[in-house]
Enzyme design. Structure first.
Site: not given
Length: 318
Positions: A163, A261, A291
């Site tokens: 991320s 995601d 995610h």
């Protein structure tokens, strides 16, 4: 492809928690409470491996602040210095820590072939852009200066993150080429796990997976509001590397995306730009996952194989 059944059940439990008032969306909370809840939820995703040794210490940032750091090793005897996976955790620059990603770091280190170094960069809103970038850069420079004293080979390093941690990894990869006076580290590879690459633009995946798939688009907006000092910060390539003017000459990249995601499309766009700039870029996807799937080894049986796949790719390049 639909979400994997085990993951779908987990998402339904999370939704039930909200409906019954037992939990709240991250973007509806104050940052401190969000951090507490994020740490607590991490325990539901995986259990740390006891077989992997770790050592805690601190690294001095450029302003004298002490950054917590941790080195993981699989315990096998090694002659000389070890290649290094320099890992930056995710959490939108607002949540996340060494402990929230401890289980994942242990699992990656258990694959063997490298040590794993991770650093607790400072979080927003107490520390806004560009402090986390500077902390990550300082960690890379520490590795060059002092890593050998801890058995770490600064000449064989892969920058890795998930991320916004992946954002930091790719920003450092760019700095290593474009700003060598700022970053002395020369990475051999970069691994970008569902990265944030453009905080300025909404794409189709932001709409299609806006809610109900773990990371939510309103949460991304909440992260960015806490991180950026002004809208110009979000357009800075150090926050949105997809907007960098020149991506040529970078270390080989593995870009790993989740099908469900909101960040999917910007990750895909970044992989395409890397290739267009002449870089080696391997693109992998998990269509049935969301995610943060890398932290879900205790929830999804498939994830252990993904860890092995990522580690094998890294070993072949460092």
């Amino acid at each position: 492809m639909a979400v994997l059944p085990e993951l779908e059940a987990f998402l339904e439990l999370a939704e039930l928690g909200r409906m019954t008032g037992k939990s709240r969306a991250m973007h509806e909370q104050a940052p401190q409470q969000a951090r507490i809840d994020f740490e607590a939820s991490s325990g539901f995703l995986d259990v740390p491996l006891d077989s992997v040794a770790c050592e805690d210490f601190t690294i001095d940032a450029r302003d004298g602040h002490s950054l917590s750091a941790r080195v993981y090793r699989d315990g096998q005897a090694v002659d000389g210095l070890q290649p290094v996976l320099l890992y930056f955790h995710g959490g939108g620059y607002v949540v996340g820590s060494l402990d929230s990603h401890d289980a994942l770091c242990r699992r990656l280190a258990s694959q063997g072939g490298f040590a794993l170094l991770t650093v607790d960069y400072r979080l927003a809103p107490q520390w806004r852009f560009p402090t986390p970038v500077q902390d990550a850069c300082d960690a890379g420079n520490w590795l060059v200066r002092e890593g050998a004293a801890r058995g770490l080979d600064a000449n064989r390093v892969a920058l890795v993150g998930d991320s916004v941690g992946a954002t930091l990894a790719t920003v450092l990869s760019i700095m290593a080429v474009r700003e060598p006076e700022e970053l002395a580290l020369k990475p051999k590879a970069q691994v970008l796990l569902y990265p944030v690459t453009d905080a300025t633009t909404k794409r189709a995946s932001h709409r299609d997976f806006a809610e109900g798939y773990l990371l939510e688009t309103p949460t991304l907006d909440w992260f960015y509001a806490h991180y950026g000092r002004t809208p110009d910060d979000l357009a800075d390539w150090r926050c949105s590397p997809l907007l960098a003017a020149d991506l040529s000459g970078l270390a080989p990249a593995l870009v790993y995306l989740a099908g469900h995601d909101p960040l999917h499309d910007e990750g895909l766009a970044y992989a395409e730009r890397l290739r267009a700039a002449g870089n080696e870029a391997t693109l992998l996807e998990q269509p049935g996952m969301t995610h943060d799937f890398m932290r879900m080894a205790g929830l999804l049986g498939e994830v252990e194989g993904i860890h092995s796949e990522v580690a094998g790719w890294v070993r072949s390049r460092i």
